[in-house]
Design a protein around this motif. Structure first.
Motif, mmCIF file in Angstrom:
data_model
loop_
_atom_site.group_PDB
_atom_site.id
_atom_site.type_symbol
_atom_site.label_atom_id
_atom_site.label_comp_id
_atom_site.label_asym_id
_atom_site.label_seq_id
_atom_site.Cartn_x
_atom_site.Cartn_y
_atom_site.Cartn_z
ATOM 1 N N ALA A 64 1.216 67.700 83.107
ATOM 2 C CA ALA A 64 0.492 68.525 84.083
ATOM 3 C C ALA A 64 1.389 69.674 84.483
ATOM 4 N N ASP A 65 0.786 70.701 85.096
ATOM 5 C CA ASP A 65 1.568 71.866 85.499
ATOM 6 C C ASP A 65 1.874 71.884 86.987
ATOM 7 N N GLY A 66 1.558 70.816 87.681
ATOM 8 C CA GLY A 66 1.823 70.755 89.110
ATOM 9 C C GLY A 66 0.582 70.902 89.953
ATOM 10 N N GLY A 67 -0.541 71.244 89.348
ATOM 11 C CA GLY A 67 -1.794 71.333 90.076
ATOM 12 C C GLY A 67 -2.490 69.985 90.111
ATOM 13 N N GLU A 68 -3.797 70.031 90.224
ATOM 14 C CA GLU A 68 -4.577 68.797 90.235
ATOM 15 C C GLU A 68 -4.274 67.964 88.993
ATOM 16 N N GLY A 69 -4.044 66.690 89.192
ATOM 17 C CA GLY A 69 -3.762 65.791 88.082
ATOM 18 C C GLY A 69 -2.298 65.510 87.857
ATOM 19 N N ALA A 70 -1.409 66.176 88.603
ATOM 20 C CA ALA A 70 0.028 65.949 88.420
ATOM 21 C C ALA A 70 0.418 64.521 88.767
ATOM 22 N N THR A 107 12.027 57.448 93.502
ATOM 23 C CA THR A 107 11.289 58.697 93.639
ATOM 24 C C THR A 107 9.844 58.433 94.029
ATOM 25 N N ALA A 108 9.370 59.191 95.008
ATOM 26 C CA ALA A 108 7.959 59.153 95.385
ATOM 27 C C ALA A 108 7.300 60.463 94.999
ATOM 28 N N VAL A 109 6.047 60.384 94.579
ATOM 29 C CA VAL A 109 5.285 61.573 94.191
ATOM 30 C C VAL A 109 4.037 61.661 95.058
ATOM 31 N N VAL A 110 3.823 62.851 95.616
ATOM 32 C CA VAL A 110 2.690 63.087 96.511
ATOM 33 C C VAL A 110 1.969 64.350 96.082
ATOM 34 N N GLU A 111 0.635 64.278 96.017
ATOM 35 C CA GLU A 111 -0.179 65.479 95.894
ATOM 36 C C GLU A 111 -0.701 65.798 97.283
ATOM 37 N N ALA A 112 -0.184 66.868 97.858
ATOM 38 C CA ALA A 112 -0.536 67.205 99.236
ATOM 39 C C ALA A 112 -2.044 67.357 99.417
ATOM 40 N N ALA A 113 -2.722 67.868 98.400
ATOM 41 C CA ALA A 113 -4.161 68.112 98.514
ATOM 42 C C ALA A 113 -4.966 66.832 98.693
ATOM 43 N N ASP A 114 -4.366 65.679 98.396
ATOM 44 C CA ASP A 114 -5.041 64.414 98.682
ATOM 45 C C ASP A 114 -5.324 64.286 100.172
ATOM 46 N N ALA A 115 -4.459 64.876 100.996
ATOM 47 C CA ALA A 115 -4.628 64.792 102.434
ATOM 48 C C ALA A 115 -5.124 66.101 103.049
ATOM 49 N N ASN A 116 -4.546 67.230 102.656
ATOM 50 C CA ASN A 116 -4.909 68.495 103.305
ATOM 51 C C ASN A 116 -5.567 69.482 102.354
ATOM 52 N N GLY A 117 -6.230 68.966 101.325
ATOM 53 C CA GLY A 117 -6.802 69.835 100.308
ATOM 54 C C GLY A 117 -8.196 70.350 100.648
ATOM 55 N N LEU A 118 -8.569 71.434 99.995
ATOM 56 C CA LEU A 118 -9.905 72.002 100.169
ATOM 57 C C LEU A 118 -11.032 71.043 99.770
ATOM 58 N N VAL A 152 8.867 64.078 95.514
ATOM 59 C CA VAL A 152 8.353 65.173 94.699
ATOM 60 C C VAL A 152 6.984 65.515 95.267
ATOM 61 N N LEU A 153 6.852 66.732 95.777
ATOM 62 C CA LEU A 153 5.651 67.123 96.498
ATOM 63 C C LEU A 153 4.936 68.254 95.768
ATOM 64 N N PHE A 154 3.699 67.985 95.358
ATOM 65 C CA PHE A 154 2.859 69.006 94.737
ATOM 66 C C PHE A 154 1.955 69.570 95.822
ATOM 67 N N ARG A 206 15.395 63.511 106.784
ATOM 68 C CA ARG A 206 16.499 64.430 106.517
ATOM 69 C C ARG A 206 17.383 63.921 105.381
ATOM 70 N N GLY A 207 17.371 62.623 105.159
ATOM 71 C CA GLY A 207 18.201 62.054 104.098
ATOM 72 C C GLY A 207 17.566 62.096 102.729
ATOM 73 N N LEU A 208 16.313 62.523 102.661
ATOM 74 C CA LEU A 208 15.618 62.594 101.380
ATOM 75 C C LEU A 208 15.973 63.871 100.625
ATOM 76 N N ARG A 209 15.917 63.788 99.322
ATOM 77 C CA ARG A 209 15.913 65.001 98.509
ATOM 78 C C ARG A 209 14.455 65.412 98.355
ATOM 79 N N TRP A 210 14.151 66.649 98.733
ATOM 80 C CA TRP A 210 12.794 67.173 98.638
ATOM 81 C C TRP A 210 12.703 68.141 97.462
ATOM 82 N N ARG A 211 11.776 67.889 96.561
ATOM 83 C CA ARG A 211 11.504 68.795 95.447
ATOM 84 C C ARG A 211 10.035 69.203 95.531
#
Length: 404
Positions: A64-70, A107-118, A152-154, A206-211
């Protein structure tokens, strides 16, 4: 690499290397998940190799490129099940969002749009001044509860322009006006912002690495900022765009006071309605192209470095595909001497453009004038057929060239 004995029609014995084929596609939006596309390409590649009689090593890697489906691509590659987290959407209504955690738990992966998406608020009129990122906080806290070291936040597809204010509040911070009262939720509330109180912030964040997967370079404010460029897509009229921009400017000043660094003009600070800005300023988040973040998460670079043939693709291949999306990312990670073939629902790029981008060949699954429903119904089988033909041709040519 091993070698195998090749016996031609004249009964002469030759040694030919076992070739590595990598199937690494995007999803076909509305039709097939990336994992399904990868499986079809891999199946066709194996069948093509069998017809030629050449043993191959075929790897299927959803991408995926980081959009929907990442998130789906990453958890499919990891072989884990997504975790569901109860939270709220951009308008504070209950919703269930998803969280992926790597097999090693780091590592945790989150798609922000799951919560605040259009899409979550498409059933009601948009409220650009009130829309909030607070619903992301339960996902981040659930990741902390899981003991991860990295998030890892998309962030694409947001309905918000609150500069990440809601997320900060959800993580325990207070955003206060000049009288010491909490400002209202959403980008409109930032107009009264005077200071941050981070004393209640959950110390784990604050102790997390944010990407952060970020494919835009817009600053936080101004004519190219979050409100001006993306606000209208989220329902903001010209007056609301000005209010949102003014609120984000106040946020920028408060963040600069807190960190002694001005992040207003930082490329990417305006991504996702300014969500990136406080994460960079307060937590040292790293902004990276979406496909690179996915590549690191699934180990794509190592796989492609040793490939002999690469099969990729997406629903529609156009000029955007060649500018930072899956197909261009796959080409960038693949050695220049290795052919990259794109198998797609539609190809809307001419041969000269493909060649300039380093794409060896692009083929459509369409067999003539067809409706979208017809293409969608048989997409998996057609992809497998195309992959079979491409692999058979490639291996036939390769075997002839490599005969000793």
């Amino acid at each position: 690499m091993g070698v195998w004995p090749y016996l031609d029609c004249d009964l002469r014995l030759y040694a030919v290397e076992v070739l590595r084929i990598v199937a690494i596609p995007d999803s076909f939006k509305g039709s097939l998940r990336a994992a399904d596309v990868a499986a079809s390409l891999a199946s066709g590649a194996r069948a093509g190799a069998a017809q030629v009689g050449v043993p191959v090593d075929v790897a299927a890697l959803p991408f995926a490129d980081g959009g929907e489906g990442a998130l789906d691509a990453i958890v499919d590659a990891w072989g884990v099940v997504v975790r569901e987290v109860a939270t709220t959407d951009a308008l504070d209504r209950p919703v269930v969002a998803r969280l992926g955690v790597s097999p090693d738990g780091r590592t945790a992966v989150v798609e922000a749009a799951d919560a605040n998406g259009l899409p979550q608020v498409s059933d009601v009129p948009l409220e650009p001044l009130r829309a909030s990122t607070r619903g992301l906080a339960p996902l981040v806290l659930a990741a902390c509860d899981a003991g991860v070291e990295e998030i890892v936040l998309f962030i694409g597809g947001s309905a918000t322009t609150d500069g990440g204010a809601g997320l900060l509040v959800g993580l325990g911070a207070d955003l206060l006006d000049a009288d010491g009262h909490a400002v209202a939720a959403g980008g409109g509330g930032l107009l009264r912002l005077d200071r941050l109180d981070l004393s209640g912030l959950d110390p784990r964040v604050r102790g997390l690495r944010w990407r952060i997967a970020c494919d835009v370079t817009n600053p936080l404010t101004g004519p190219r900022g979050a409100a001006a460029v993306f606000g209208p897509q989220k329902g903001a009229d010209p007056d609301q765009v000005r209010e949102l921009d003014a609120g984000l400017a106040r946020l920028a000043r408060v963040l600069a006071h807190e960190t002694v660094v001005d992040h207003d003009d930082r490329p990417g600070a305006g991504a996702a309605g300014g969500l990136a800005a406080p994460l960079v300023a307060l937590f040292g988040a790293e902004l990276e192209p979406g496909w690179e973040v996915v590549a690191d998460a699934v180990g794509a670079r190592e796989l492609l470095a040793n490939a002999d043939l690469v099969l990729t693709g997406e629903g529609r291949l156009d000029t955007q595909s060649l500018a930072g999306k899956v197909v261009s990312g796959v080409r960038a990670m693949t050695p220049a001497s290795v052919p990259v073939v794109a198998l797609c629902g539609e190809v809307a790029v001419d041969d000269a453009t493909l060649s300039a981008a380093g794409i060896t060949l692009a083929l459509s699954i369409a067999r003539g004038p067809e409706t979208l429903d017809e293409l969608t119904a048989g997409a998996a089988e057609r992809l497998a057929d195309l992959a079979l033909g491409v692999t058979r041709f490639y291996l036939t040519v390769t075997v002839e060239k490599d005969i000793l």
